[in-house]
Design a protein around this motif. Structure first.
Motif, PDB file in Angstrom:
ATOM      1  N   ALA A  52       0.933  -1.066   0.039  1.00 54.73           N
ATOM      2  CA  ALA A  52       0.073  -0.147   0.013  1.00 54.73           C
ATOM      3  C   ALA A  52       0.869   1.168   0.109  1.00 54.73           C
ATOM      4  CB  ALA A  52      -0.997  -0.002   1.132  1.00 54.73           C
ATOM      5  N   ASN A  53       2.209   1.019  -0.449  1.00 57.69           N
ATOM      6  CA  ASN A  53       3.025   2.291  -0.274  1.00 57.69           C
ATOM      7  C   ASN A  53       4.175   1.952  -1.399  1.00 57.69           C
ATOM      8  OD1 ASN A  53       5.949   3.161   0.746  1.00 57.69           O
ATOM      9  ND2 ASN A  53       4.209   4.834   1.273  1.00 57.69           N
ATOM     10  N   ILE A  54       4.674   2.898  -2.214  1.00 58.67           N
ATOM     11  CA  ILE A  54       5.347   2.563  -3.101  1.00 58.67           C
ATOM     12  C   ILE A  54       6.811   2.373  -2.573  1.00 58.67           C
ATOM     13  CG2 ILE A  54       6.274   4.815  -3.775  1.00 58.67           C
ATOM     14  CD1 ILE A  54       5.901   2.109  -6.410  1.00 58.67           C
ATOM     15  N   ARG A  55       7.216   3.198  -1.502  1.00 62.71           N
ATOM     16  CA  ARG A  55       8.384   2.690  -0.977  1.00 62.71           C
ATOM     17  C   ARG A  55       8.589   1.353  -0.183  1.00 62.71           C
ATOM     18  NH1 ARG A  55      10.284   7.363   2.999  1.00 62.71           N
ATOM     19  NH2 ARG A  55      12.223   6.247   2.988  1.00 62.71           N
ATOM     20  N   VAL A  56       7.528   1.019   0.380  1.00 64.83           N
ATOM     21  CA  VAL A  56       7.273  -0.385   0.962  1.00 64.83           C
ATOM     22  C   VAL A  56       7.530  -1.330  -0.273  1.00 64.83           C
ATOM     23  CG1 VAL A  56       5.511  -2.181   2.195  1.00 64.83           C
ATOM     24  CG2 VAL A  56       6.099   0.444   3.044  1.00 64.83           C
ATOM     25  N   ALA A  57       6.754  -1.147  -1.372  1.00 64.29           N
ATOM     26  CA  ALA A  57       6.969  -2.208  -2.372  1.00 64.29           C
ATOM     27  C   ALA A  57       8.524  -2.163  -2.901  1.00 64.29           C
ATOM     28  CB  ALA A  57       6.227  -1.743  -3.688  1.00 64.29           C
ATOM     29  N   PHE A  58       8.970  -1.321  -2.918  1.00 63.42           N
ATOM     30  CA  PHE A  58      10.436  -1.298  -3.359  1.00 63.42           C
ATOM     31  C   PHE A  58      11.252  -2.201  -2.436  1.00 63.42           C
ATOM     32  CE2 PHE A  58      10.282   3.006  -5.755  1.00 63.42           C
ATOM     33  CZ  PHE A  58       9.867   2.181  -6.810  1.00 63.42           C
ATOM     34  N   GLY A  59      11.091  -2.158  -1.136  1.00 58.58           N
ATOM     35  CA  GLY A  59      11.674  -2.827  -0.085  1.00 58.58           C
ATOM     36  C   GLY A  59      11.466  -4.334  -0.070  1.00 58.58           C
ATOM     37  N   ALA A  60      10.149  -4.584  -0.425  1.00 59.62           N
ATOM     38  CA  ALA A  60       9.746  -6.002  -0.328  1.00 59.62           C
ATOM     39  C   ALA A  60      10.324  -6.708  -1.691  1.00 59.62           C
ATOM     40  CB  ALA A  60       8.345  -5.874  -0.308  1.00 59.62           C
ATOM     41  N   MET A  61      10.217  -6.126  -2.628  1.00 59.63           N
ATOM     42  CA  MET A  61      10.871  -6.536  -4.110  1.00 59.63           C
ATOM     43  C   MET A  61      12.212  -7.153  -4.073  1.00 59.63           C
ATOM     44  SD  MET A  61       9.294  -4.226  -7.055  1.00 59.63           S
ATOM     45  CE  MET A  61       9.657  -5.252  -8.327  1.00 59.63           C
ATOM     46  N   VAL A  62      13.098  -6.181  -3.145  1.00 61.52           N
ATOM     47  CA  VAL A  62      14.396  -6.707  -2.845  1.00 61.52           C
ATOM     48  C   VAL A  62      14.457  -7.787  -1.852  1.00 61.52           C
ATOM     49  CG1 VAL A  62      16.556  -5.936  -1.872  1.00 61.52           C
ATOM     50  CG2 VAL A  62      15.184  -4.214  -3.094  1.00 61.52           C
ATOM     51  N   ALA A  63      13.606  -8.086  -0.675  1.00 61.21           N
ATOM     52  CA  ALA A  63      13.660  -9.060   0.226  1.00 61.21           C
ATOM     53  C   ALA A  63      13.243 -10.149  -0.479  1.00 61.21           C
ATOM     54  CB  ALA A  63      12.620  -8.867   1.154  1.00 61.21           C
ATOM     55  N   PHE A  71       1.423   0.519  -4.692  1.00 61.96           N
ATOM     56  CA  PHE A  71       0.509   1.831  -4.707  1.00 61.96           C
ATOM     57  C   PHE A  71       1.226   3.241  -4.831  1.00 61.96           C
ATOM     58  CE2 PHE A  71      -2.390   4.878  -3.419  1.00 61.96           C
ATOM     59  CZ  PHE A  71      -3.963   4.093  -3.458  1.00 61.96           C
ATOM     60  N   HIS A  72       0.965   3.744  -5.886  1.00 55.39           N
ATOM     61  CA  HIS A  72       1.435   5.113  -6.382  1.00 55.39           C
ATOM     62  C   HIS A  72       2.581   4.678  -7.518  1.00 55.39           C
ATOM     63  CE1 HIS A  72      -0.444   8.119  -4.126  1.00 55.39           C
ATOM     64  NE2 HIS A  72       0.059   7.650  -2.971  1.00 55.39           N
ATOM     65  N   ASP A  73       2.373   5.552  -8.716  1.00 62.03           N
ATOM     66  CA  ASP A  73       3.226   5.417  -9.639  1.00 62.03           C
ATOM     67  C   ASP A  73       4.387   6.422  -9.923  1.00 62.03           C
ATOM     68  OD1 ASP A  73       3.749   3.595 -12.136  1.00 62.03           O
ATOM     69  OD2 ASP A  73       3.244   5.548 -13.190  1.00 62.03           O
ATOM     70  N   ILE A  74       5.514   6.246  -9.643  1.00 63.61           N
ATOM     71  CA  ILE A  74       6.686   6.996  -9.626  1.00 63.61           C
ATOM     72  C   ILE A  74       7.526   6.760 -10.759  1.00 63.61           C
ATOM     73  CG2 ILE A  74       6.330   7.934  -7.273  1.00 63.61           C
ATOM     74  CD1 ILE A  74       9.061   6.587  -6.905  1.00 63.61           C
ATOM     75  N   GLN A  75       8.265   7.422 -11.245  1.00 64.84           N
ATOM     76  CA  GLN A  75       9.221   7.264 -12.269  1.00 64.84           C
ATOM     77  C   GLN A  75      10.040   6.045 -12.208  1.00 64.84           C
ATOM     78  OE1 GLN A  75      11.851  10.248 -13.411  1.00 64.84           O
ATOM     79  NE2 GLN A  75      12.457   9.360 -15.346  1.00 64.84           N
ATOM     80  N   LEU A  76      10.411   5.684 -11.056  1.00 63.86           N
ATOM     81  CA  LEU A  76      11.371   4.622 -10.597  1.00 63.86           C
ATOM     82  C   LEU A  76      10.436   3.132 -10.989  1.00 63.86           C
ATOM     83  CD1 LEU A  76      13.233   5.611  -7.545  1.00 63.86           C
ATOM     84  CD2 LEU A  76      14.354   5.294  -9.795  1.00 63.86           C
ATOM     85  N   SER A  77       9.274   3.187 -10.861  1.00 64.97           N
ATOM     86  CA  SER A  77       8.413   1.951 -10.877  1.00 64.97           C
ATOM     87  C   SER A  77       8.579   1.293 -12.262  1.00 64.97           C
ATOM     88  CB  SER A  77       6.885   2.421 -10.765  1.00 64.97           C
ATOM     89  OG  SER A  77       6.590   2.981  -9.562  1.00 64.97           O
ATOM     90  N   SER A  78       8.798   2.080 -13.427  1.00 65.56           N
ATOM     91  CA  SER A  78       9.110   1.618 -14.658  1.00 65.56           C
ATOM     92  C   SER A  78      10.402   0.922 -14.819  1.00 65.56           C
ATOM     93  CB  SER A  78       8.720   2.803 -15.580  1.00 65.56           C
ATOM     94  OG  SER A  78       9.759   3.705 -15.751  1.00 65.56           O
ATOM     95  N   TYR A 119      13.490  -4.016 -11.286  1.00 61.30           N
ATOM     96  CA  TYR A 119      13.421  -5.378 -12.183  1.00 61.30           C
ATOM     97  C   TYR A 119      12.626  -6.251 -11.489  1.00 61.30           C
ATOM     98  CZ  TYR A 119      15.100  -9.784 -14.316  1.00 61.30           C
ATOM     99  OH  TYR A 119      15.023 -10.928 -14.825  1.00 61.30           O
ATOM    100  N   PRO A 120      11.196  -6.650 -12.117  1.00 62.74           N
ATOM    101  CA  PRO A 120      10.837  -6.504 -13.279  1.00 62.74           C
ATOM    102  C   PRO A 120      10.079  -4.992 -13.208  1.00 62.74           C
ATOM    103  CG  PRO A 120       9.448  -8.142 -12.311  1.00 62.74           C
ATOM    104  CD  PRO A 120      10.883  -7.712 -11.285  1.00 62.74           C
ATOM    105  N   PRO A 121       9.880  -4.358 -14.312  1.00 58.21           N
ATOM    106  CA  PRO A 121       9.151  -3.183 -14.104  1.00 58.21           C
ATOM    107  C   PRO A 121       7.794  -3.179 -13.203  1.00 58.21           C
ATOM    108  CG  PRO A 121       9.681  -3.266 -16.228  1.00 58.21           C
ATOM    109  CD  PRO A 121      10.206  -4.535 -15.546  1.00 58.21           C
ATOM    110  N   LEU A 122       7.341  -2.585 -12.375  1.00 58.54           N
ATOM    111  CA  LEU A 122       6.295  -2.814 -11.331  1.00 58.54           C
ATOM    112  C   LEU A 122       4.872  -2.385 -11.768  1.00 58.54           C
ATOM    113  CD1 LEU A 122       5.757  -3.778  -8.295  1.00 58.54           C
ATOM    114  CD2 LEU A 122       6.337  -1.129  -7.720  1.00 58.54           C
TER     115      LEU A 122
END
Length: 345
Positions: free
Chosen positions: A245-256, A273-280, A283-286
């Motif tokens: 439910a948060n883009i920063r949390v999603a990035f951390g979870a992907m690494v884990a 949740f939330h689409d920022i430039q880094l999302s695209s 790996y893979p694109p989120l």
């Protein structure tokens, strides 16, 4: 014009007590009935802090204050971009201050009482109803951004519940039934509303709600990483997808997930949740739920300008819709016969 001294006299308290109360001093220990007396005195005398009153009357500051919880969150940079587009065209400046995520320090009212800004845009995560009451009490023009309060009259928010439902429904349509929800802080309205959307999507698809798969996090990459690791290591938790439910949390979870030897989306599908430039470029694109954050900033800035100018017919409540940006982080686990493949972690 009423003064701090006259308010103190009317309320039967000291000037310092009134000042500390209006500035939301968390160390001030006074009875609730004393707070009511101060509030009533402010209302009766129509008190506005001197510096602020002079600034608002003369239009001297030409500055708005923006209160955010954390300078490290990329979501707010997009909101700021939208605000600046509006304000700079109108000859206004923007003063940005952080309350620090999770902090009990609420000093932003000083921006108004010291006459440094003409109005406030507030995106603070930890927002209390009594703070809104004080803004109303002091006749301070304000607009909440991406936040709700039962006491607030002016706000621009996303339809967080429907946005979360959209994300979870997409996972369900791709065969996922056991979906982890990394919720963010549940004592925030955004976290609570996104959790409601997650649960409602499951209920409407006649799927059970597994409380073990609902994990509260902070709004940071570190928290997303830590909580995702714990879920993966929990032998009693089986899942095929994650909704963060948060883009920063999603990035951390992907690494884990990757650090645990798992592949996205082959073994775990992910939506943020939330689409920022880094999302695209992850790996893979989120795959993400997109809210137009710059548009949110523009609408909030225009609303605040209209409030200050006391324009008629002002829409003080704006709710923005979302769209799903589909990339490569979600895999369908439905086979050609329409059966769900067994790929549980």
């Amino acid at each position: 014009m009423a003064t701090l001294k006259s308010v103190a006299k009317e309320a039967g308290v000291g000037i310092t007590t009134v000042s500390r109360f209006l500035n939301n001093d968390s160390t001030l220990m006074i009875a609730d009935k004393t707070k009511v007396r101060i509030s009533n005195a402010v209302t009766k005398l129509n008190y506005i802090p001197n510096a602020s009153a002079r600034a608002l009357k003369a239009g001297k500051t030409s500055t708005f204050g923006l209160i955010i919880p954390d300078f490290n969150n990329p979501v707010y940079s997009q909101i700021i971009t939208g605000i600046e587009e509006v304000l700079y065209d109108r000859g206004y400046h923007l003063l940005v201050a952080s309350t620090r995520e999770g902090s009990s320090k609420k000093s932003y009212l000083n921006l108004v009482t010291e006459g440094r800004v003409d109005g406030l845009l507030i995106a603070s995560t930890f927002l209390e109803d009594n703070e809104i009451e004080k803004l109303e009490l002091l006749n301070v023009p304000y607009v909440l951004i991406n936040r709700l309060s039962e006491k607030a009259k002016n706000y621009v928010v996303a339809d967080d519940e429907q946005a979360a439902k959209k994300a979870v429904n997409f996972l369900i349509e791709n065969g996922h039934k056991d979906i982890v929800h990394l919720s963010g802080k549940l004592d925030t309205d955004t976290g609570y509303r996104r959790l409601s959307g997650y649960k409602n999507a499951l209920i409407e698809n006649t799927l059970p709600i597994n409380e073990r798969l609902i994990v509260e996090t902070a709004f940071t990459e570190e928290s997303g990483y830590k909580k995702m690791k714990e879920i993966i290591q929990d032998n009693n938790s089986t899942f095929t997808a994650v909704f963060a439910a948060n883009i920063r949390v999603a990035f951390g979870a992907m690494v884990a997930i990757r650090d645990s030897g798992l592949e996205i989306p082959k073994e775990v599908s992910m939506v943020g949740f939330h689409d920022i430039q880094l999302s695209s470029i992850t790996y893979p694109p989120l795959t993400t739920v997109k809210i137009s954050l710059d548009e949110m900033g523009r609408k909030a800035a225009n609303m605040l300008l209209q409030l200050i100018n006391k324009e008629e017919g002002l829409n003080k409540i704006m709710i923005l819709e979302s769209e799903l940006i589909i990339r490569k982080s979600v895999r369908s686990i439905i086979d050609k016969k329409g059966n769900t493949k067994c790929v549980h972690i």
